[in-house]
Enzyme design. Structure first.
Site, PDB file in Angstrom:
ATOM      1  N   GLU A 246       0.888  -1.172   0.000  1.00 20.74           N
ATOM      2  CA  GLU A 246       0.000   0.000   0.000  1.00 20.74           C
ATOM      3  C   GLU A 246       0.912   1.203   0.000  1.00 20.74           C
ATOM      4  O   GLU A 246       1.458   1.577   1.040  1.00 20.74           O
ATOM      5  CB  GLU A 246      -0.894   0.015   1.248  1.00 20.74           C
ATOM      6  CG  GLU A 246      -1.842  -1.163   1.382  1.00 20.74           C
ATOM      7  CD  GLU A 246      -3.008  -1.106   0.410  1.00 20.74           C
ATOM      8  OE1 GLU A 246      -3.193  -0.066  -0.258  1.00 20.74           O
ATOM      9  OE2 GLU A 246      -3.715  -2.110   0.308  1.00 20.74           O
ATOM     10  N   CYS A 280      -2.209   9.481   2.219  1.00 17.20           N
ATOM     11  CA  CYS A 280      -1.880   8.778   0.971  1.00 17.20           C
ATOM     12  C   CYS A 280      -2.949   9.032  -0.083  1.00 17.20           C
ATOM     13  O   CYS A 280      -2.639   9.143  -1.261  1.00 17.20           O
ATOM     14  CB  CYS A 280      -1.707   7.285   1.228  1.00 17.20           C
ATOM     15  SG  CYS A 280      -3.098   6.532   2.064  1.00 17.20           S
TER      16      CYS A 280
HETATM   17  P1  NDP Z   1       8.251   4.888   4.609  1.00 14.65           P
HETATM   18  O1  NDP Z   1       8.229   4.141   3.328  1.00 14.65           O
HETATM   19  O2  NDP Z   1       9.397   5.770   4.898  1.00 14.65           O
HETATM   20  O3  NDP Z   1       8.144   3.879   5.853  1.00 14.65           O
HETATM   21  C1  NDP Z   1       7.091   2.959   5.990  1.00 14.65           C
HETATM   22  C2  NDP Z   1       7.501   1.894   6.988  1.00 14.65           C
HETATM   23  O4  NDP Z   1       8.539   1.082   6.425  1.00 14.65           O
HETATM   24  C3  NDP Z   1       8.050   2.443   8.300  1.00 14.65           C
HETATM   25  O5  NDP Z   1       7.631   1.604   9.359  1.00 14.65           O
HETATM   26  C4  NDP Z   1       9.539   2.332   8.062  1.00 14.65           C
HETATM   27  O6  NDP Z   1      10.261   2.286   9.265  1.00 14.65           O
HETATM   28  C5  NDP Z   1       9.625   1.012   7.344  1.00 14.65           C
HETATM   29  N1  NDP Z   1      10.868   0.813   6.602  1.00 14.65           N
HETATM   30  C6  NDP Z   1      11.791   1.728   6.212  1.00 14.65           C
HETATM   31  N2  NDP Z   1      12.794   1.119   5.524  1.00 14.65           N
HETATM   32  C7  NDP Z   1      12.489  -0.199   5.476  1.00 14.65           C
HETATM   33  C8  NDP Z   1      13.110  -1.341   4.888  1.00 14.65           C
HETATM   34  N3  NDP Z   1      14.261  -1.252   4.200  1.00 14.65           N
HETATM   35  N4  NDP Z   1      12.511  -2.541   5.019  1.00 14.65           N
HETATM   36  C9  NDP Z   1      11.334  -2.656   5.680  1.00 14.65           C
HETATM   37  N5  NDP Z   1      10.701  -1.619   6.265  1.00 14.65           N
HETATM   38  C10 NDP Z   1      11.259  -0.400   6.154  1.00 14.65           C
HETATM   39  O7  NDP Z   1       6.862   5.681   4.635  1.00 14.65           O
HETATM   40  P2  NDP Z   1       6.380   6.738   5.687  1.00 14.65           P
HETATM   41  O8  NDP Z   1       6.348   6.154   7.051  1.00 14.65           O
HETATM   42  O9  NDP Z   1       7.131   7.990   5.453  1.00 14.65           O
HETATM   43  O10 NDP Z   1       4.851   6.952   5.243  1.00 14.65           O
HETATM   44  C11 NDP Z   1       4.467   7.839   4.244  1.00 14.65           C
HETATM   45  C12 NDP Z   1       4.199   7.102   2.948  1.00 14.65           C
HETATM   46  O11 NDP Z   1       3.216   6.112   3.176  1.00 14.65           O
HETATM   47  C13 NDP Z   1       3.623   8.007   1.880  1.00 14.65           C
HETATM   48  O12 NDP Z   1       4.223   7.724   0.634  1.00 14.65           O
HETATM   49  C14 NDP Z   1       2.156   7.626   1.850  1.00 14.65           C
HETATM   50  O13 NDP Z   1       1.528   7.892   0.631  1.00 14.65           O
HETATM   51  C15 NDP Z   1       2.220   6.178   2.169  1.00 14.65           C
HETATM   52  N6  NDP Z   1       0.947   5.692   2.704  1.00 14.65           N
HETATM   53  C16 NDP Z   1       0.203   4.845   1.945  1.00 14.65           C
HETATM   54  C17 NDP Z   1      -1.033   4.420   2.404  1.00 14.65           C
HETATM   55  C18 NDP Z   1      -1.842   3.451   1.609  1.00 14.65           C
HETATM   56  O14 NDP Z   1      -2.708   2.821   2.196  1.00 14.65           O
HETATM   57  N7  NDP Z   1      -1.632   3.285   0.322  1.00 14.65           N
HETATM   58  C19 NDP Z   1      -1.569   4.876   3.675  1.00 14.65           C
HETATM   59  C20 NDP Z   1      -0.696   5.737   4.411  1.00 14.65           C
HETATM   60  C21 NDP Z   1       0.523   6.124   3.918  1.00 14.65           C
HETATM   61  P3  NDP Z   1      10.873   3.649   9.850  1.00 14.65           P
HETATM   62  O15 NDP Z   1       9.727   4.607   9.979  1.00 14.65           O
HETATM   63  O16 NDP Z   1      11.380   3.215  11.159  1.00 14.65           O
HETATM   64  O17 NDP Z   1      11.917   4.130   8.883  1.00 14.65           O
END
Ligand code: NDP
Length: 515
Positions: A246, A280
């Site tokens: 997502e 998002c």
């Molecule tokens: P990120 O992609 O930065 O992070 C998402 C999650 O992935 C966090 O828990 C992060 O941990 C973790 N993560 C980071 N690096 C890795 C890795 N290499 N392997 C596995 N997990 C990892 O997104 P954001 O938290 O900044 O969220 C914003 C984004 O989410 C926007 O693009 C938004 O559009 C999208 N979004 C999509 C939704 C949907 O339903 N389609 C709903 C809500 C948001 P950590 O934070 O500790 O780095």
């Protein structure tokens, strides 16, 4: 005030290193949390295996009763949860209440609909196999790893957690490093209500999420950016672990000439600016029919003028939760203005050191960053179109395909059906996310797989098919006792069943577009 870096410093504490979650409003430490490494994650997944065995063996009714009990605990402590969300994300308390309420509604739906959509049911066995009783059911996968973002730390992961649990899986949840306390709160209340840690939490940075992808879970449900989604897929590919992605979006609103313009302007403003634009499925682009362009724009600007983001208690807009996003928002606005765009509200000065003021941009080239890339701030581009068809073409000219919105009295459904996005709201905005029986998810760079609704339940299962022989077959097709005579009978039967249709039937005039 100093802005904390997105990689917060870690501290040694007992057997674990810890990291702090900080208030984006004040920079104060909200709490410290363990920095779980590979071994901790592996241990959490191992422990979850036992939970999955117990939880998966319960009946749907037994699981439903426990999930409903958890729902009751969350609901009775809604204010406490909303306060924690407010502290960790900075969003207004009312917005935190709304997202938690929607999460609870989804939990209730998943808990009470899993039996209907996943339980064993009869399907037709067909004439060739008329001697078989055919049934299918949807079995839990085992342990699901959920990786969540910070922008909706309850609602978004709950879309995976509730549906995975209701389908009979145990869940190991890795919340964003910005909102670990919310994740821990959810796991703590689950254990209190159910008595066992079927939902558990690992906290840390991206490496902790990466470790979860490699820890042998049976599926990963990832919500976050498209770039991280690709890294998650690559890590999961090593062990053929299936994934739901997502990811981000660049959602558009189409305003037709017969639309209720006041409602369209109100919805556009809320869709673009609520949660400070960090949604998002937030509105980032608007295409308006030329006949109503000026009137719509006037209404939108007038409504937006009273809206301000600041640190006052009753501010409708909170801060930008992730400080580095400020640079992205600033760059998108700058690029739009450098390339001939105009800011009717906000603009270059709208981006402060924590808050961004609502920004309405017009005359922005379609290939500029503000139109093509996810901005994730309270900004929106508005463009004039000659026809609805042009609006649809420009809406679809994106690599993303998450949500979309249409305002039209006469053609709402017709326009919605032509938009390439997982979800569309007609004469409302983001309404699809609050309907638990509707699937949620995108296409293209917005990801794949679905949460919510029957599709969301099935996403966390595998289909188990059983064909049970009821009586001996007249034609022994799957046996070496089959003779030439049987094969002739098979040919006769096939001719009777499928041999017609040598010419194309006349198609009616109502051929549906794009099918
Ligand atoms: P990120 O992609 O930065 O992070 C998402 C999650 O992935 C966090 O828990 C992060 O941990 C973790 N993560 C980071 N690096 C890795 C890795 N290499 N392997 C596995 N997990 C990892 O997104 P954001 O938290 O900044 O969220 C914003 C984004 O989410 C926007 O693009 C938004 O559009 C999208 N979004 C999509 C939704 C949907 O339903 N389609 C709903 C809500 C948001 P950590 O934070 O500790 O780095």
């Amino acid at each position: 005030m100093t802005i904390h870096d997105d990689r917060q410093p870690t501290h040694e504490a007992g057997p674990h290193r810890t990291f702090d979650s900080l208030s984006p409003i004040t920079g104060d430490v909200v709490a410290s949390h363990p920095l779980h490494g590979e071994e901790d994650v592996a241990a959490a997944v191992l422990a979850a295996r036992d939970e999955a065995a117990w939880w998966g063996a319960l009946t749907f009714e037994e699981r439903s009763a426990r999930l409903v009990a958890w729902k009751g605990v969350i609901t009775r402590r809604l204010a406490q949860l909303a306060d924690l969300v407010h502290q960790e994300t900075g969003k207004p308390h009312g917005d935190a209440l709304l997202e938690a309420s929607l999460g609870i509604d989804h939990l209730g739906w998943a808990a009470t609909h899993a039996a209907k959509h996943l339980g064993r049911r009869k399907v037709s066995s067909g004439l060739l196999m008329a001697n078989q009783a055919a049934t299918v059911e949807y079995r839990p996968l085992g342990v699901v790893g959920v990786i969540g973002p910070w922008n909706y730390p309850v609602f978004t992961p709950m879309g995976s957690i509730a549906y995975a649990l209701a389908a009979g899986n145990a869940v190991v949840f890795k919340p964003s490093e910005l909102t670990p306390g919310v994740g821990e709160w959810l796991a703590r209340t689950f254990r209190e209500a159910v008595g066992r840690p079927v939902l558990s939490v690992v906290t840390g940075f991206g490496d902790t999420g990466a470790a979860l992808c490699r820890a042998g879970v049976d599926k990963v449900a990832f919500t976050g950016s498209t770039a991280t989604g690709k890294r998650v897929m690559a890590a999961c590919a090593e062990t053929l672990t299936p994934v739901v992605i997502e990811a981000g979006g660049k959602d558009a609103v189409i305003v037709d000439h017969d639309a209720d313009l006041d409602a369209a302007a109100d919805a556009t403003l809320w869709g673009a600016c609520s949660n400070a634009g960090q949604t998002c499925t937030g509105v980032e682009r608007v295409y308006v029919h030329e006949k109503v362009y000026d009137e719509f724009l006037g209404l939108l600007v007038a409504k937006a003028e009273g809206l301000r983001a600041d640190d006052s208690l009753d501010s409708p807009l909170g801060p930008i939760t992730m400080p580095k996003q400020l640079d992205v928002i600033r760059a998108h606005i700058g690029d739009a203005l450098d390339r001939g765009g105009r800011a009717l509200l906000g603009g270059a000065d709208a981006v402060g050191d924590r808050y961004v003021q609502p920004t309405i941009l017009v005359d922005v080239p379609e290939d500029s960053r503000a139109v093509c890339e996810e901005t994730f701030g309270p900004t929106v581009t508005v463009a004039r179109v000659g026809t609805v068809e042009e609006a649809i073409r420009r809406t679809n000219a994106t690599s993303y395909g998450l949500g979309s919105t249409v305002f039209s009295k006469a053609r709402g459904m017709e326009i919605a059906e032509q938009i390439r996005s997982g979800m569309t709201a007609v004469n409302g905005v983001i309404t699809f996310a609050a309907v638990p029986s509707l699937p949620f998810g995108g296409v293209g760079d917005s990801g794949f797989g679905r949460i919510h609704g029957p599709d969301g339940l099935r996403e966390f299962t595998y289909a188990k098919a059983i064909a049970r022989q009821r009586f001996k077959a007249a034609l022994p097709l799957t046996s070496f006792t089959r003779t030439e005579k049987h094969e002739q009978q098979l040919v006769q039967l096939m001719t009777m069943l499928h041999g017609r249709g040598t010419t194309l039937p006349k198609l009616g005039r109502k051929v549906r577009r794009g099918r």
